[in-house]
Design an enzyme around this catalytic site. Sequence first.
Site, PDB file in Angstrom:
ATOM      1  N   HIS A 131       0.830  -1.211   0.000  1.00  0.00           N
ATOM      2  CA  HIS A 131       0.000   0.000   0.000  1.00  0.00           C
ATOM      3  C   HIS A 131       0.861   1.257   0.000  1.00  0.00           C
ATOM      4  O   HIS A 131       0.616   2.194  -0.769  1.00  0.00           O
ATOM      5  CB  HIS A 131      -0.918   0.011   1.224  1.00  0.00           C
ATOM      6  CG  HIS A 131      -1.647   1.291   1.407  1.00  0.00           C
ATOM      7  ND1 HIS A 131      -2.812   1.602   0.737  1.00  0.00           N
ATOM      8  CD2 HIS A 131      -1.359   2.383   2.159  1.00  0.00           C
ATOM      9  CE1 HIS A 131      -3.213   2.814   1.073  1.00  0.00           C
ATOM     10  NE2 HIS A 131      -2.346   3.303   1.938  1.00  0.00           N
ATOM     11  N   GLU A 132       1.880   1.278   0.854  1.00  0.00           N
ATOM     12  CA  GLU A 132       2.734   2.459   0.944  1.00  0.00           C
ATOM     13  C   GLU A 132       3.494   2.689  -0.363  1.00  0.00           C
ATOM     14  O   GLU A 132       3.678   3.832  -0.795  1.00  0.00           O
ATOM     15  CB  GLU A 132       3.718   2.311   2.114  1.00  0.00           C
ATOM     16  CG  GLU A 132       3.060   2.238   3.485  1.00  0.00           C
ATOM     17  CD  GLU A 132       2.169   3.439   3.788  1.00  0.00           C
ATOM     18  OE1 GLU A 132       2.470   4.560   3.328  1.00  0.00           O
ATOM     19  OE2 GLU A 132       1.150   3.255   4.486  1.00  0.00           O
ATOM     20  N   GLU A 190      -6.191   6.704  -1.531  1.00  0.00           N
ATOM     21  CA  GLU A 190      -6.028   5.500  -0.728  1.00  0.00           C
ATOM     22  C   GLU A 190      -6.444   4.261  -1.517  1.00  0.00           C
ATOM     23  O   GLU A 190      -5.758   3.238  -1.510  1.00  0.00           O
ATOM     24  CB  GLU A 190      -6.863   5.603   0.558  1.00  0.00           C
ATOM     25  CG  GLU A 190      -6.430   6.714   1.493  1.00  0.00           C
ATOM     26  CD  GLU A 190      -5.062   6.484   2.112  1.00  0.00           C
ATOM     27  OE1 GLU A 190      -4.351   5.542   1.691  1.00  0.00           O
ATOM     28  OE2 GLU A 190      -4.690   7.231   3.017  1.00  0.00           O
TER      29      GLU A 190
END
Length: 269
Positions: A131-132, A190
């Site tokens: 995700h990062e 996100e």
Amino acid sequence: MNRIITFLATIFICTAVPATSSAFDLLQAAKGAAKVVQSMTLSDSQIKGYVSQYVSGLDKQSKIAPANSKYTIRLKKMTQGLTSVNGIPLTFKVYLTDDVNAFACADGNVRVYSGLMDLMSDDEVLGVIGHEIGHVAHQDTKKAFKTALLTSAARDALIASGGMVGTLSSSQIGSIGEAMLNNSYSKKQESNADNYGYEFLKKAGKNPWAMAMAFKKLKSMEGSSSGLKAKVSQLFSDHPSTDARIKAMEKRAIKDGIAPPAGYTPISK
């Protein structure tokens, strides 16, 4: 974030505003200077240089796990094959701390906290990393860093030097970190980071179920003790609904015909 008047604002007020100007004029002058600060143009190479300085400063302030540490060995093994994102080389290190966190920077530096590794399996940690890295790929981290740079104490030095600071001081690095903590990504950013992380892990030969597994673990920790809950909320405090993210990642894996790991029960069923 409210800060002291910048160097540019001081010069602007002292040289461009007559002594007889009203308080209103002074306020307008300050606002004008602030707009100049926000509109400052910084090249990609400059941003990359500042990010590298920032990470280097964090590394000096943190306790980094040595090469023979169980954390370093574990992280090296789980991230094998994750060498770059959009041509940016990835460098992984572990911070020895009880904090539950992980981050990836625009220059490819990825830092994972041992506190997070203590609470998660390898796949779950990979989900967080994926995700990062998604934020890096979509340049979210670069934009966030630039905003933090221009709203922190470091902006004074930037203004005074015409946009180039030789070396960021420890106090400037601290103020940038504070500004970064106050940053929040949009729901779209996100979701995009989640989707990128899924594909990134899949293409690297990792199990993309790691994304759903990471969010499911985070959800379980949110209902834990108040101390642990506070640490977890700092990690994903502004992110979209955890349930929605779990379901989205599960549906992608099921659609791709990838079976869930043994013992994992999808919540989307």
